[in-house]
Design an enzyme around this catalytic site. Structure first.
Site: not given
Length: 655
Positions: A201, A307, A338
């Site tokens: 991320s 995601d 995610h």
């Protein structure tokens, strides 16, 4: 583009490999230890006895305006034995804003420190596993977070320089100090300068951004579920994906000192990221795709195709730009949301990552760069591979929506609809893609749906699609959504569940060596699956007022506008017997914010189309739809898919 090999031709290459392997074994093995074979580093160093230290690297910026250069905290864990012998080693680095505020990994681990301020627990398994194998692990606190000076600027110059300065220091080009405010210099004489960056991320986003500077010494990056353009984290062609901007996120992760000292940076974030969704210089400074041509490092992309936090457009456009510039690359695509691959394919992930770093940081000729480029999860825990991605033979096919037997219920064809053919729908922000797909065979006022008949052959979609829409609004504002769906039964990962496709157990598996303060054992996970009647494959959105690009404009009711929606990159096989659907609608509930008004939109079908990257291109679509009836009544009275999740606030890295 094929995965480029680093191999030199003929016997010269064999000689280079043999010499490199011999030197690696010599310089990375302690006296009396069994040497690693040429293809793999082995855990020959003591993790318990590793050197743990902290330095503060001068970023050469003064974002907090205190008159002193900002210093970022760098926590280091490295094997003692090579240092005792004066041997230099490579570095694996994770630069993160989350080490103090939010935690890393499925168990939200934080850094912990001893009384002297040296790191005790380094989150995740990287240090436990790789330090005994001859690597240093470096955890960098981004500027404005944890123990670092400066301000968080959400992927901007301060964020990127936080990590780039550390790469420079590891290569002898920057200064570091033993304390946050002192003058005693710290050198990186133990490092050979070869650096790999990894992270999920925001952490992986920083890796993308640093690679896009072309910094010397950065040999590889492994961005997991990462952003390639911050505009595309917050907006989709003007349509807001969240109800807050980068200023909120900056405040969320900043240290108490940064919250006090960074008002000027906060104001710039507010002013530079208007809620209109206009493209501004702030977004240009955070668009790493534009600088893909500067990337020298190899790139191992990992992303969940479902995601809905860092949405897959980010990996798709990054991948395409890297390919255009001939960057060495590899990709894993999962069915998850995610989620880190450590939590959905643990053993294979650790083994593959081990090979990757051994090759690009230690120089082992282990064949990883000649392995299949892509791993794609077809069903939960079932993976396929491709030599290249998208696979050879993938070509764009242009599909056309055509009117059907009832309003809003049409077909998909290779031939355009006749001039004057239209469909009409009214934006209903209470509904979204799951409801639209479930009702695709029924006339409903909030969407227009177009489907094939049951396919006679499998049809593989691989890459990034676009949908070009010509629509006439009834009001001065309008948002559009386009969705591709696979209509048919399947069992998939439940990406809408709390774990976004995984369930976390209580047993633990261990990856590396542990100490009393830093365990290498992590909770085991398994697939969280759901039986569905349909699967949303890809989606995209836009503010129709963004039709001219860059800056949104008020719409003139009754005037037709044309805009192209960028759909998320994906890789999905619609099997024979299933149907492919294209749905066009307004606000996609929980995925974009609604417009100021509630428009009715009329689609000009003759000027609306979908460009899909299909294996076999137009011919594959023609063969798969030959003999299929144009529309078929649904076999399930109330078909259901996965309900999409939505975080309360946009935090890349949070589930």
């Amino acid at each position: 583009m094929r995965f480029r090999s680093l191999r030199a031709p003929g016997r010269a290459r064999l000689l280079v490999v043999a010499v490199a392997a011999a030197l690696t074994a010599l310089f990375l093995s302690p006296a009396g230890a069994q040497a690693a074979r040429p293809g793999e580093s082995t855990p020959v160093y003591s993790y318990a006895n590793a050197i743990r230290e902290s330095v503060w690297v001068d970023t050469r910026l003064d974002a907090d305006g205190d008159g002193r250069n900002d210093r970022v905290a760098v926590d280091i864990v490295r094997p003692r034995e090579p240092a005792d012998r004066g041997r230099r080693i490579p570095v694996i680095m994770d630069a993160s804003p989350y080490y103090a505020c939010c935690g890393r990994g499925n168990e939200s681990q934080l850094k912990t420190y001893d009384a002297r301020g040296n790191v005790v627990q380094m989150p995740l398994f990287y240090d436990n596993y790789f330090v005994p194998r001859g690597y240093a692990f470096v955890g960098v606190d981004l500027a404005g977070t944890n123990r670092s000076d400066g301000c968080v600027d959400i992927g901007g110059p301060s964020d990127i320089q936080s990590a780039k300065a550390v790469v420079d220091w590891l290569n002898g080009r920057a200064r570091a100090y033993t304390t946050r405010t002192g003058n005693q210099r710290a050198n990186a004489g133990w490092s050979n300068g070869r650096t790999g960056m990894i992270g999920k991320s925001w952490d992986g986003t920083i890796a993308n951004g640093v690679a896009a500077t072309g910094v010397e010494g950065l040999k590889t990056i492994v961005p997991i579920s990462s952003i390639s353009s911050w505009y595309d984290y917050y907006f989709a062609k003007g349509a807001p994906l969240y109800d807050s901007g980068p200023d909120w996120l900056s405040h969320y992760v900043e240290s108490p000192a940064a919250r006090t000292n960074c008002d000027a940076v906060q104001r710039k974030l507010v002013e530079g990221a208007p809620r209109t969704g206009d493209w501004t210089p702030l977004w240009s400074a955070r668009d790493y795709v534009a600088d893909a041509g500067r990337v020298k490092a190899s790139v191992f992309v990992v992303h969940g195709m479902q995601d809905l936090n860092v949405r897959p457009k980010n990996f798709g456009q990054w991948w395409d730009a890297l390919a255009a510039h001939g960057v060495e690359r590899k990709i894993w695509l999962s069915q998850t949301g995610h989620v880190d691959p450590f939590d959905y394919r643990r053993a294979d992930w650790v083994a593959t990552l081990h090979q990757w770093f051994d090759h690009y940081l230690l120089g082992y000729d282990n064949g990883i760069e000649r392995a299949p480029m892509a791993d794609v999860e077809r069903h939960p825990d079932q993976w396929s591979t491709d030599r290249t991605w998208p696979p050879a033979g993938t070509r764009d096919a242009v599909l056309r929506p055509v009117a059907g037997p009832a309003p809003g219920v049409g077909g998909l064809s290779l031939k355009p609809a006749p001039a004057g053919a239209t469909e009409t729908f009214t934006d209903d922000p209470r509904l979204g893609e799951a409801a639209w797909a479930a009702a695709v065979d029924r006339s409903t006022p909030e969407k227009a749906g177009f489907t094939t008949g049951p396919l006679t052959r499998d049809l593989r979609l691989s890459g990034s699609s676009t949908v070009t829409v010509t629509a006439t609004p009834s009001t001065t504002s309008a948002h559009l959504s386009a969705v591709l769906a696979d209509l048919g039964p399947d069992t998939i990962r439940d990406y809408g569940g709390d774990g976004e496709g995984i369930l976390t157990g209580t047993d633990r598996t261990c990856w590396g060596e542990s100490t009393a303060g830093d365990s290498a054992c992590f909770k085991a996970t398994r697939a969280d699956t759901k039986a569905v009647d349909l699967t949303v494959v890809s989606r995209g959105w836009a503010d129709l007022g963004n039709y001219a690009g860059g800056t949104g404009q008020p719409l003139t009711p009754g005037r037709a506008y044309t805009i192209t929606l960028d759909l998320h990159a994906t890789d999905h096989v619609v099997p024979a017997g299933h149907r492919l659907a294209l749905i066009v609608a307004g606000t996609d509930r929980d995925l974009i914010d609604p417009p100021a008004s509630r428009p009715t939109l009329t689609l000009d079908l003759a000027r609306t189309s979908a460009k899909l990257p299909l294996l076999g291109g137009t011919g594959a679509f023609r063969r798969a739809t030959t003999g299929a009836p144009h529309s078929v009544a649904p076999q399930v009275p109330h078909p259901a898919g996965v309900a999409v999740p939505r975080p309360a606030r946009p935090v890349p890295g949070a589930r």
